[in-house]
Each structure stands twice: as C-alpha cells, then as structure tokens.
Design a protein around this motif. Sequence first.
Motif, short mmCIF file in Angstrom:
data_model
loop_
_atom_site.label_atom_id
_atom_site.label_comp_id
_atom_site.label_asym_id
_atom_site.label_seq_id
_atom_site.Cartn_x
_atom_site.Cartn_y
_atom_site.Cartn_z
N PRO A 15 44.69 -22.70 54.74
CA PRO A 15 43.66 -21.72 54.37
C PRO A 15 42.34 -22.03 55.06
O PRO A 15 42.06 -23.17 55.45
N SER A 16 41.52 -21.02 55.20
CA SER A 16 40.25 -21.17 55.91
C SER A 16 39.30 -22.15 55.21
O SER A 16 38.43 -22.73 55.84
N SER A 20 36.31 -27.22 53.96
CA SER A 20 35.05 -27.04 53.22
C SER A 20 35.21 -27.17 51.72
O SER A 20 34.27 -27.57 51.03
N GLU A 21 36.39 -26.84 51.16
CA GLU A 21 36.55 -26.85 49.71
C GLU A 21 37.75 -27.67 49.23
O GLU A 21 37.62 -28.48 48.30
N ILE A 22 38.90 -27.48 49.83
CA ILE A 22 40.13 -28.08 49.30
C ILE A 22 40.14 -29.60 49.49
O ILE A 22 40.38 -30.34 48.54
N ARG A 23 39.88 -30.08 50.72
CA ARG A 23 39.86 -31.54 50.94
C ARG A 23 38.78 -32.23 50.10
O ARG A 23 39.05 -33.25 49.47
#
Length: 101
Positions: A15-16, A20-23
Amino acid sequence: MSGGWKGSRRRSRLPSNWRSEIRPAAHARNPDHICHLCGRPGGDYLDHKTPGDDHSPENLDWAHDRVWPHCHRFKSSAEGNAAPRNKPGRRRPPEQHPGLR
C-alpha cells in the motif's frame, strides 16, 4: 539464497502508506523488534505472519532476516518450497521405444 527483491513485483503491491504509516505503527507496537518466530529481540524485517497481501497490523510483526538466526529467511524458504509449481517440467515427454514403432 535468492536475490531478495530481484525480479519480484511484491513491492508494487504494498500500500502507498507502507513507509509513512504501517511500518512506523509496527515499530511503535513492538519497539524492541521482538521476533515473532523465535521470541528474541532484534528483528530487522517486517514480516507478514500469514503469506499474502494482508497488510493489517494484526498480520505484521518483526522477524530476523539479515541478522542471526535468520528466522524470516527460513520461513520464506519453507513457504516457497511448499507452494505449488505452475511451471511445466523441463523434461521432454517420454518417447516410444524404437522397436515398438
């Protein structure tokens, strides 16, 4: 060991908001990077617990990949060896015995 991401299209399926968010969310949830496979600290690779494209937080956790004991490498290798092969065999079909023609 294979070439890692070499020839893989998996990165394009992330995902994009992966970086920025998931990791960062996975890091915040497990700041010591405890390996979900062996239980030791120092996991250096964010692993999908179950194979596929489920990027939900429940399916992501850290594992050792570049550092000993290389848990993620062994897991991925086992998954690859267990996967069904869709490629045709390289062997030619058996020929009829010349005396039976």
